[in-house]
Design a protein around this motif. Structure first.
Motif, PDB file in Angstrom:
ATOM      1  N   LEU A  21       0.826  -1.212   0.000  1.00 33.64           N
ATOM      2  CA  LEU A  21       0.000   0.000   0.000  1.00 33.64           C
ATOM      3  C   LEU A  21       0.858   1.259   0.000  1.00 33.64           C
ATOM      4  N   SER A  22       2.011   1.193   0.650  1.00 34.12           N
ATOM      5  CA  SER A  22       2.869   2.376   0.749  1.00 34.12           C
ATOM      6  C   SER A  22       3.363   2.851  -0.616  1.00 34.12           C
ATOM      7  N   ALA A  23       3.396   1.962  -1.592  1.00 32.77           N
ATOM      8  CA  ALA A  23       3.880   2.325  -2.926  1.00 32.77           C
ATOM      9  C   ALA A  23       3.010   3.400  -3.569  1.00 32.77           C
ATOM     10  N   ASP A  24       1.758   3.501  -3.142  1.00 34.33           N
ATOM     11  CA  ASP A  24       0.836   4.496  -3.693  1.00 34.33           C
ATOM     12  C   ASP A  24       0.694   5.731  -2.798  1.00 34.33           C
ATOM     13  N   LEU A  25       1.471   5.804  -1.714  1.00 32.36           N
ATOM     14  CA  LEU A  25       1.332   6.905  -0.764  1.00 32.36           C
ATOM     15  C   LEU A  25       2.427   7.948  -0.950  1.00 32.36           C
ATOM     16  N   THR A  26       2.032   9.212  -0.795  1.00 35.07           N
ATOM     17  CA  THR A  26       2.980  10.319  -0.824  1.00 35.07           C
ATOM     18  C   THR A  26       2.629  11.283   0.299  1.00 35.07           C
ATOM     19  N   ALA A  27       3.530  12.196   0.582  1.00 34.46           N
ATOM     20  CA  ALA A  27       3.250  13.218   1.597  1.00 34.46           C
ATOM     21  C   ALA A  27       1.929  13.885   1.254  1.00 34.46           C
ATOM     22  N   GLY A  28       1.090  14.057   2.257  1.00 32.50           N
ATOM     23  CA  GLY A  28      -0.229  14.637   2.058  1.00 32.50           C
ATOM     24  C   GLY A  28      -1.334  13.596   2.077  1.00 32.50           C
ATOM     25  N   ASP A  29      -0.968  12.304   2.079  1.00 27.34           N
ATOM     26  CA  ASP A  29      -1.986  11.256   2.092  1.00 27.34           C
ATOM     27  C   ASP A  29      -2.373  10.888   3.526  1.00 27.34           C
ATOM     28  N   LEU A  30      -3.656  10.607   3.683  1.00 23.32           N
ATOM     29  CA  LEU A  30      -4.228  10.194   4.962  1.00 23.32           C
ATOM     30  C   LEU A  30      -4.673   8.749   4.833  1.00 23.32           C
ATOM     31  N   VAL A  31      -4.264   7.924   5.797  1.00 20.80           N
ATOM     32  CA  VAL A  31      -4.663   6.517   5.845  1.00 20.80           C
ATOM     33  C   VAL A  31      -5.466   6.325   7.125  1.00 20.80           C
ATOM     34  N   VAL A  32      -6.706   5.861   6.983  1.00 24.32           N
ATOM     35  CA  VAL A  32      -7.598   5.654   8.119  1.00 24.32           C
ATOM     36  C   VAL A  32      -7.764   4.158   8.326  1.00 24.32           C
ATOM     37  N   LEU A  33      -7.327   3.661   9.491  1.00 25.92           N
ATOM     38  CA  LEU A  33      -7.402   2.242   9.799  1.00 25.92           C
ATOM     39  C   LEU A  33      -8.551   1.979  10.765  1.00 25.92           C
ATOM     40  N   ASP A  34      -9.325   0.963  10.460  1.00 29.85           N
ATOM     41  CA  ASP A  34     -10.463   0.597  11.279  1.00 29.85           C
ATOM     42  C   ASP A  34     -10.414  -0.903  11.545  1.00 29.85           C
ATOM     43  N   TRP A 113      -7.917   3.567  14.563  1.00 30.45           N
ATOM     44  CA  TRP A 113      -9.195   3.919  15.192  1.00 30.45           C
ATOM     45  C   TRP A 113      -9.700   5.266  14.667  1.00 30.45           C
ATOM     46  N   GLY A 114      -9.381   5.587  13.425  1.00 28.90           N
ATOM     47  CA  GLY A 114      -9.696   6.912  12.901  1.00 28.90           C
ATOM     48  C   GLY A 114     -11.020   7.035  12.180  1.00 28.90           C
ATOM     49  N   LEU A 115     -11.718   5.925  11.931  1.00 31.32           N
ATOM     50  CA  LEU A 115     -12.963   5.976  11.167  1.00 31.32           C
ATOM     51  C   LEU A 115     -13.993   6.862  11.859  1.00 31.32           C
ATOM     52  N   GLY A 116     -14.531   7.815  11.103  1.00 32.89           N
ATOM     53  CA  GLY A 116     -15.534   8.733  11.639  1.00 32.89           C
ATOM     54  C   GLY A 116     -14.954   9.887  12.429  1.00 32.89           C
ATOM     55  N   VAL A 117     -13.620   9.970  12.483  1.00 34.00           N
ATOM     56  CA  VAL A 117     -12.972  10.988  13.310  1.00 34.00           C
ATOM     57  C   VAL A 117     -12.095  11.936  12.497  1.00 34.00           C
ATOM     58  N   VAL A 118     -11.337  11.421  11.534  1.00 34.82           N
ATOM     59  CA  VAL A 118     -10.311  12.238  10.879  1.00 34.82           C
ATOM     60  C   VAL A 118     -10.502  12.456   9.383  1.00 34.82           C
ATOM     61  N   GLU A 119     -11.521  11.875   8.810  1.00 33.19           N
ATOM     62  CA  GLU A 119     -11.682  11.941   7.359  1.00 33.19           C
ATOM     63  C   GLU A 119     -11.731  13.370   6.822  1.00 33.19           C
ATOM     64  N   HIS A 120     -12.214  14.291   7.634  1.00 34.16           N
ATOM     65  CA  HIS A 120     -12.343  15.693   7.198  1.00 34.16           C
ATOM     66  C   HIS A 120     -10.998  16.382   6.984  1.00 34.16           C
ATOM     67  N   LEU A 121      -9.920  15.757   7.390  1.00 29.44           N
ATOM     68  CA  LEU A 121      -8.604  16.384   7.287  1.00 29.44           C
ATOM     69  C   LEU A 121      -8.060  16.404   5.859  1.00 29.44           C
ATOM     70  N   ALA A 122      -8.613  15.571   4.983  1.00 28.89           N
ATOM     71  CA  ALA A 122      -8.089  15.485   3.613  1.00 28.89           C
ATOM     72  C   ALA A 122      -9.256  15.328   2.629  1.00 28.89           C
ATOM     73  N   VAL A 128      -8.778   1.527   5.329  1.00 30.23           N
ATOM     74  CA  VAL A 128      -8.457   0.112   5.432  1.00 30.23           C
ATOM     75  C   VAL A 128      -9.209  -0.459   6.632  1.00 30.23           C
ATOM     76  N   ARG A 129     -10.066  -1.420   6.355  1.00 28.10           N
ATOM     77  CA  ARG A 129     -10.815  -2.092   7.424  1.00 28.10           C
ATOM     78  C   ARG A 129     -10.207  -3.474   7.619  1.00 28.10           C
ATOM     79  N   LEU A 130      -9.819  -3.735   8.854  1.00 31.89           N
ATOM     80  CA  LEU A 130      -9.209  -5.013   9.197  1.00 31.89           C
ATOM     81  C   LEU A 130     -10.141  -5.775  10.127  1.00 31.89           C
ATOM     82  N   SER A 131     -10.214  -7.074   9.925  1.00 33.48           N
ATOM     83  CA  SER A 131     -10.995  -7.913  10.828  1.00 33.48           C
ATOM     84  C   SER A 131     -10.196  -9.170  11.116  1.00 33.48           C
ATOM     85  N   ARG A 132     -10.575  -9.827  12.190  1.00 31.95           N
ATOM     86  CA  ARG A 132      -9.883 -11.061  12.590  1.00 31.95           C
ATOM     87  C   ARG A 132     -10.932 -12.143  12.784  1.00 31.95           C
TER      88      ARG A 132
END
Length: 147
Positions: A21-34, A113-122, A128-132
């Protein structure tokens, strides 16, 4: 980019997805993990950090809330800010105090734990939603760019 999904049988697989995933990321990108506790958010972040070429050990920033990682010496390395929004409990004043919008100008910002909290920043973010699986170490990742 359409939603993608992958099973991650081992921690190493989770870290490898982060590097991919990092191959597509540059400065200014926001990654929200849930995902729930133990789903692999920090392991995925370790892989992202490795792929970005940042300095320092990546561990959960639960007690410090945000940890900055400088770009390494390799060409193309990008700084990363790793945030754990769990303890913020939706407190937007405390989130604003972290000044993440300024960090976004110069770094990739990864928020556990950023879902619903930080999306407005970008204008767009990688969600990325992870489950076990119960009683198993197998994790599943579902990711997509959201605008």
């Amino acid at each position: 980019m359409a939603q993608q999904r992958r099973e991650l049988p081992t921690v190493e697989d989770t870290e490898a997805l982060g590097r991919e995933l990092s191959a597509d990321l540059t400065a200014g990108d926001l990654v929200v993990l849930d995902g729930p506790l133990g789903a692999g958010k920090t392991a995925l972040t370790r892989g992202i950090a490795d792929g970005l070429g940042v300095q320092g050990r990546v561990s959960s920033p639960t007690f410090v809330i945000a940890r900055q990682h400088r770009a390494g010496a390799a060409a193309g390395a990008v700084p990363m800010v790793h945030v754990d929004a769990y303890r913020l409990g939706g407190d937007l004043d405390e989130l604003d105090a972290l000044d993440l919008d300024t960090d976004l100008q110069h770094a990739v910002v990864v928020v556990e734990w950023g879902l619903g909290v930080v999306e407005h920043l970008a204008d767009r973010h990688l969600r990325v939603r992870l489950s076990r699986e119960p009683e198993s170490d197998v994790r599943t990742a579902v990711w997509e760019w959201v605008e």
